[in-house]
Motif scaffolding. Structure first.
Motif, PDB file in Angstrom:
ATOM      1  N   SER A  86       0.825  -1.210   0.000  1.00 47.33           N
ATOM      2  CA  SER A  86       0.000   0.000   0.000  1.00 47.33           C
ATOM      3  C   SER A  86       0.858   1.259   0.000  1.00 47.33           C
ATOM      4  O   SER A  86       0.520   2.249  -0.657  1.00 47.33           O
ATOM      5  CB  SER A  86      -0.933   0.000   1.207  1.00 47.33           C
ATOM      6  OG  SER A  86      -1.835  -1.078   1.113  1.00 47.33           O
ATOM      7  N   SER A 112      -4.580   0.294  -3.726  1.00 48.20           N
ATOM      8  CA  SER A 112      -3.924  -0.477  -2.666  1.00 48.20           C
ATOM      9  C   SER A 112      -4.787  -1.683  -2.279  1.00 48.20           C
ATOM     10  O   SER A 112      -4.259  -2.757  -1.994  1.00 48.20           O
ATOM     11  CB  SER A 112      -3.599   0.392  -1.444  1.00 48.20           C
ATOM     12  OG  SER A 112      -4.759   0.716  -0.712  1.00 48.20           O
ATOM     13  N   ALA A 130      -1.599   3.972   2.359  1.00 49.00           N
ATOM     14  CA  ALA A 130      -1.586   4.544   1.006  1.00 49.00           C
ATOM     15  C   ALA A 130      -2.083   5.983   1.024  1.00 49.00           C
ATOM     16  O   ALA A 130      -1.510   6.862   0.369  1.00 49.00           O
ATOM     17  CB  ALA A 130      -2.452   3.696   0.072  1.00 49.00           C
TER      18      ALA A 130
END
Length: 182
Positions: A86, A112, A130
């Motif tokens: 992520s 992600s 993310a």
């Protein structure tokens, strides 16, 4: 419309509270894990405004790995892979479209999730990892792909190390961690 709304009716009851011992182990793990990450971040920090290893998504990881250590989302593969993949996605999206944070935020989180599902490393806090890469402060943006290593990889490894230690101190075999590695 009525059929759709009926889907939102409750089908069960709230589960009972966990035993006090389990709550205590969860507290101990989360306290030590977050304290360790924050402490090492304090030692390693490079300015007065950053806690180098501490990001918000680690709070959610602590809930999972210390509060629900047997859950699929809490396993080492998911914790490390979910955060790392992520973070990589978040940094990549930010570098590609830094001028459109609203679009970049949505794209980073959604991609992600896709990446975690493809790699079988779904860890819900990864979405926040993310997102932080996109909307975080300039100090995060300046890290570029180093964000994937520090704070993300190093911090999640520290949390995992504490989870292995604390979750296996309990005599309860249902608390032993992990369920699987790979």
């Amino acid at each position: 419309m009525k059929t759709y709304l009926t889907r939102m009716r409750a089908k069960g009851h709230c589960p009972p509270r966990k035993p006090f011992k389990k709550i205590l182990w969860s507290w101990l793990g989360a306290f030590i894990g977050i304290l360790l990450v924050a402490y090492l971040g304090e030692i390693l920090r490079y300015d007065n405004q950053s806690m180098l290893l501490l990001i918000g998504s680690f709070g959610a990881s602590a809930v999972l790995i210390y509060g629900a250590p047997l859950a699929e989302f809490s396993q080492p593969r998911n914790v490390i892979g979910g955060h790392v993949f992520s973070a990589f996605v978040g940094v990549s999206v930010y570098l590609l479209i830094p001028s459109f944070p609203m679009f970049a935020s949505a794209l980073a989180v959604s991609l992600s999730i896709v990446m975690m599902q493809i790699t079988r490393t779904l860890h819900p806090p990864g979405g926040a990892t993310a997102l932080i890469a996109v909307i975080g402060p300039q100090s995060i943006h300046q890290l570029g792909y180093f964000y994937v290593i520090s704070p993300v990889l190093i911090g999640s490894l520290l949390l995992l190390f504490v989870a292995l230690f604390v979750n296996n101190m309990s005599r309860n075999p249902k608390r032993h961690y992990p369920v699987y590695w790979l």
